[in-house]
Motif scaffolding. Sequence first.
Motif, PDB file in Angstrom:
ATOM      1  N   SER A   9       0.850  -1.189   0.000  1.00 42.56           N
ATOM      2  CA  SER A   9       0.000   0.000   0.000  1.00 42.56           C
ATOM      3  C   SER A   9       0.884   1.236   0.000  1.00 42.56           C
ATOM      4  O   SER A   9       2.059   1.183   0.381  1.00 42.56           O
ATOM      5  CB  SER A   9      -0.949   0.016   1.208  1.00 42.56           C
ATOM      6  N   GLU A  21      -4.251  -4.775  -8.037  1.00 40.45           N
ATOM      7  CA  GLU A  21      -3.883  -3.590  -7.243  1.00 40.45           C
ATOM      8  C   GLU A  21      -2.809  -2.770  -7.938  1.00 40.45           C
ATOM      9  O   GLU A  21      -2.859  -1.529  -7.938  1.00 40.45           O
ATOM     10  CB  GLU A  21      -3.409  -4.029  -5.860  1.00 40.45           C
ATOM     11  N   PHE A  54       1.602  -5.893  -3.844  1.00 39.74           N
ATOM     12  CA  PHE A  54       0.454  -5.635  -4.705  1.00 39.74           C
ATOM     13  C   PHE A  54       0.102  -6.893  -5.486  1.00 39.74           C
ATOM     14  O   PHE A  54       0.987  -7.583  -6.013  1.00 39.74           O
ATOM     15  CB  PHE A  54       0.752  -4.530  -5.718  1.00 39.74           C
ATOM     16  N   GLN A  95      -4.421  -0.743 -10.625  1.00 39.27           N
ATOM     17  CA  GLN A  95      -5.150   0.394 -10.050  1.00 39.27           C
ATOM     18  C   GLN A  95      -4.191   1.518  -9.672  1.00 39.27           C
ATOM     19  O   GLN A  95      -4.475   2.698  -9.917  1.00 39.27           O
ATOM     20  CB  GLN A  95      -5.929  -0.061  -8.822  1.00 39.27           C
ATOM     21  N   PRO A 119      -4.678 -11.794  -4.147  1.00 41.16           N
ATOM     22  CA  PRO A 119      -4.243 -10.861  -3.100  1.00 41.16           C
ATOM     23  C   PRO A 119      -3.083 -11.453  -2.307  1.00 41.16           C
ATOM     24  O   PRO A 119      -3.000 -12.666  -2.094  1.00 41.16           O
ATOM     25  CB  PRO A 119      -5.497 -10.693  -2.236  1.00 41.16           C
TER      26      PRO A 119
END
Length: 303
Positions: free
Chosen positions: A214, A247, A243, A250, A238
């Motif tokens: 993150s 993710e 990531f 994104q 996940p």
Amino acid sequence: MKLTFLGTGTSLGVPIVGCNCPVCRSTDPRDKRFRSSALFEVDGLSILVDCGPDFRSQMLRAGIGHLDGILLTHNHKDHTGGIDDVRSLNYIDKRAAEIYCESRVLESLQREYPYAFASPRYPGAPEWHLHIIENKPFTVHPNKEDRELVWVHNVGYGYKMPDGSVKACPEDNIEPALNDGKGVQVTPIRGIHGQMPILGFRIGGIAYLTDFSSIPEEEFAKLEGLEHVTLNTVSYAPHHSHFSLDEALQIADRIQAKYTWLTHLSHTFPVHRQFCEELRRLCAERGIRSDVQPAYDGLVIVA
């Protein structure tokens, strides 16, 4: 300025020992991945990001014989496990290794390489000059100081002084990093790796981020206006400390760099050619404006 990907694999590398999957059996050299590391070359300086267990092989393959700085993102072994091998550069280049890391990474190095910090120093231990960084800009200077590092048999390294004498290297060669505007400015990017705070780095129009799961909201301002960004992804599913592919896509769409390069890739993704095709399709379907591609060992990007 350019960035060379020296390694683009996970902590296990690709191929994985004992695995017979199509990626691990691939004959495409782009599917052969050392552990993740990269080299910035800017304004005549060579700045390495991470020094994992494949460091020696990476340096030999790329023909690198001088480093002005080594930036460490965090203290996991796949990013610090080759740092003892800078001894060869101590000997050949006659310079101490200039290492930039956070205080928690320094504490890990002191535990894992106690002989490099012993007093008196163990003969043959690597000679490191450590710069403690925080989440604020700092500068890397040319590693060309007047004092030449010399080897003294059965004693270890010392500095050759102007009068020809040899002075012992400082026992505590640790100091805060500077931001004096006289070298190459590096902007750290705070990331979270599972629950561990780590750093990525931006130099000019290139940002190199690996092992992120993150990014704190306030850090995105540091990633504006990039030409190239590197993001890590290890699998479709996940993951607790990296990531996922979804993710990473994104984040790529959020940053909107002209090019996004994926690294820290595992063998769960397809072979390179098929993965490129899949990424083109996914980006077109989702309207992602960044050109997202998998990086590979030896790839050079220029900004």
